[in-house]
Structures are given as C-alpha cells and as structure tokens.
Motif scaffolding. Structure first.
Motif, PDB file in Angstrom:
ATOM      1  N   PRO A 115       8.682   5.337 -16.263  1.00 23.97           N
ATOM      2  CA  PRO A 115       7.267   5.008 -16.055  1.00 23.97           C
ATOM      3  C   PRO A 115       6.847   5.250 -14.610  1.00 23.97           C
ATOM      4  N   PHE A 116       5.567   5.537 -14.421  1.00 23.86           N
ATOM      5  CA  PHE A 116       5.016   5.710 -13.084  1.00 23.86           C
ATOM      6  C   PHE A 116       3.601   5.139 -13.068  1.00 23.86           C
ATOM      7  N   ILE A 117       3.116   4.882 -11.890  1.00 21.90           N
ATOM      8  CA  ILE A 117       1.761   4.362 -11.720  1.00 21.90           C
ATOM      9  C   ILE A 117       1.103   5.065 -10.543  1.00 21.90           C
ATOM     10  N   GLY A 121      -2.312   0.990  -9.606  1.00 21.60           N
ATOM     11  CA  GLY A 121      -1.515   0.340 -10.633  1.00 21.60           C
ATOM     12  C   GLY A 121      -1.746   0.837 -12.042  1.00 21.60           C
ATOM     13  N   GLU A 122      -2.556   1.886 -12.204  1.00 25.25           N
ATOM     14  CA  GLU A 122      -2.786   2.441 -13.544  1.00 25.25           C
ATOM     15  C   GLU A 122      -1.517   3.142 -14.018  1.00 25.25           C
ATOM     16  N   LYS A 123      -1.077   2.767 -15.212  1.00 23.60           N
ATOM     17  CA  LYS A 123       0.164   3.305 -15.750  1.00 23.60           C
ATOM     18  C   LYS A 123       0.006   4.755 -16.194  1.00 23.60           C
ATOM     19  N   GLN A 124       1.063   5.515 -15.958  1.00 30.22           N
ATOM     20  CA  GLN A 124       1.170   6.922 -16.357  1.00 30.22           C
ATOM     21  C   GLN A 124       0.031   7.774 -15.793  1.00 30.22           C
ATOM     22  N   LYS A 125      -0.429   7.426 -14.596  1.00 28.16           N
ATOM     23  CA  LYS A 125      -1.473   8.201 -13.914  1.00 28.16           C
ATOM     24  C   LYS A 125      -1.097   8.389 -12.450  1.00 28.16           C
ATOM     25  N   TYR A 137       3.760   6.684  -8.038  1.00 30.68           N
ATOM     26  CA  TYR A 137       4.805   5.752  -7.614  1.00 30.68           C
ATOM     27  C   TYR A 137       5.738   5.453  -8.774  1.00 30.68           C
ATOM     28  N   ILE A 138       7.022   5.444  -8.469  1.00 32.25           N
ATOM     29  CA  ILE A 138       8.059   5.082  -9.431  1.00 32.25           C
ATOM     30  C   ILE A 138       8.957   4.045  -8.767  1.00 32.25           C
ATOM     31  N   GLN A 139       9.777   3.391  -9.589  1.00 30.11           N
ATOM     32  CA  GLN A 139      10.752   2.468  -9.028  1.00 30.11           C
ATOM     33  C   GLN A 139      12.154   2.950  -9.355  1.00 30.11           C
ATOM     34  N   ASP A 140      13.031   2.830  -8.368  1.00 32.43           N
ATOM     35  CA  ASP A 140      14.421   3.212  -8.589  1.00 32.43           C
ATOM     36  C   ASP A 140      15.141   2.091  -9.347  1.00 32.43           C
TER      37      ASP A 140
END
Length: 153
Positions: A115-117, A121-125, A137-140
């Motif tokens: 997933p990314f934002i 904070g909008e998801k998948q955008k 932005y992604i999280q490791d």
C-alpha cells in the motif's frame, strides 16, 4: 638578490598554506550515511533491495547484523539489526528516494501488494508537488516512512 627571491618564495609558500587552511575550513559538509535500527534484518534488506531498488555494498562487520546500501556518490543507508519491536513513526520523518518514473514504481508496488499514500493520506494515490514532482509514501517492514518521487537530480 638571493635573499629577496628566498623571501618572496617563503611569502608565497606561507600564503599558499594559509589559503589551503581557509579552503579546508570552508569545505562543505556531505552526508556520509543514515543508519536505522530494524527488527528483522532480512525483511528490511529485501524491502530496500527488491522494492526500493537500492544496491547493497560490502560492509566491514560481517556479523550478520548489518546491511549497507549505496544511496549516492558518497552516501549510504545502513540497516542495523537490533530493534526490540516495530514501532510507529511520523510520516514527516522519512527517507526519500527518486526514481525515473513514479507510475512504473506504482506498478511494482501493486504487483507486490504494497500500500501507498499521498502526502494528505489518500490511499493508493500519489500527489504532485508545486514544483511538478510526483511523490508517494510507503512504509518499510519497520514502519519507517519512505517517500518515492520523480525529482530529476
């Protein structure tokens, strides 16, 4: 005449040394490395190598607790095993890497179901900054935030 030439040479040598010292004092600081503590070194290494696309480099410890990545001409990312738990991190504190194409990177994320934002904070955008740079932005695996953008360096 000899004394005049010697005095001139000594003066020039002294000025050269003073100039070299002044230049050394004004030398810019460069980033050497960023080190982050990770819970599972293998997962974190795979993420930064296979998803972000960083190249590993030899590390001097050879103890199974470190992975080093080259992230610039003179800069590195060091992953160090030893975090006691995975914690949350604020998105404003993040690493950032530039890629040739955010659109192509999104395809990779989707393929791996990561997933990314965007910044809001909008998801998948992703979003486009005022300077025209696309970013997401992604999280490791340790919940560190990583910005990916297409800034042309």
């Amino acid at each position: 005449m000899k004394k005049l030439i010697i005095a001139g040479l000594l003066t020039a040598a002294g000025l050269t040394v003073q100039t070299m010292r002044a230049e050394a004092q004004h030398k810019s600081v460069i980033l050497n490395h960023v080190a982050i503590s990770v819970y599972d070194l293998q997962k974190a290494t795979a993420f930064y190598r296979d998803i972000v696309g960083l190249d590993t480099m030899p590390e001097p410890f050879h103890d199974g607790k470190h992975t080093w990545f080259k992230v610039g001409e003179h800069a590195q990312l060091h992953l160090i095993a030893g975090a006691k738990e995975i914690t949350q991190h604020d998105m404003a504190s993040h690493l950032c890497f530039s890629v040739a194409s955010v659109d192509e990177f999104v395809k990779l994320l989707n393929k791996h179901k990561i997933p990314f934002i965007n910044w809001t904070g909008e998801k998948q955008k992703f979003n486009v900054r005022v300077d025209g740079v696309k970013q997401l932005y992604i999280q490791d695996p340790d919940n560190y935030w990583v910005e990916i953008n297409d800034d042309k360096y």
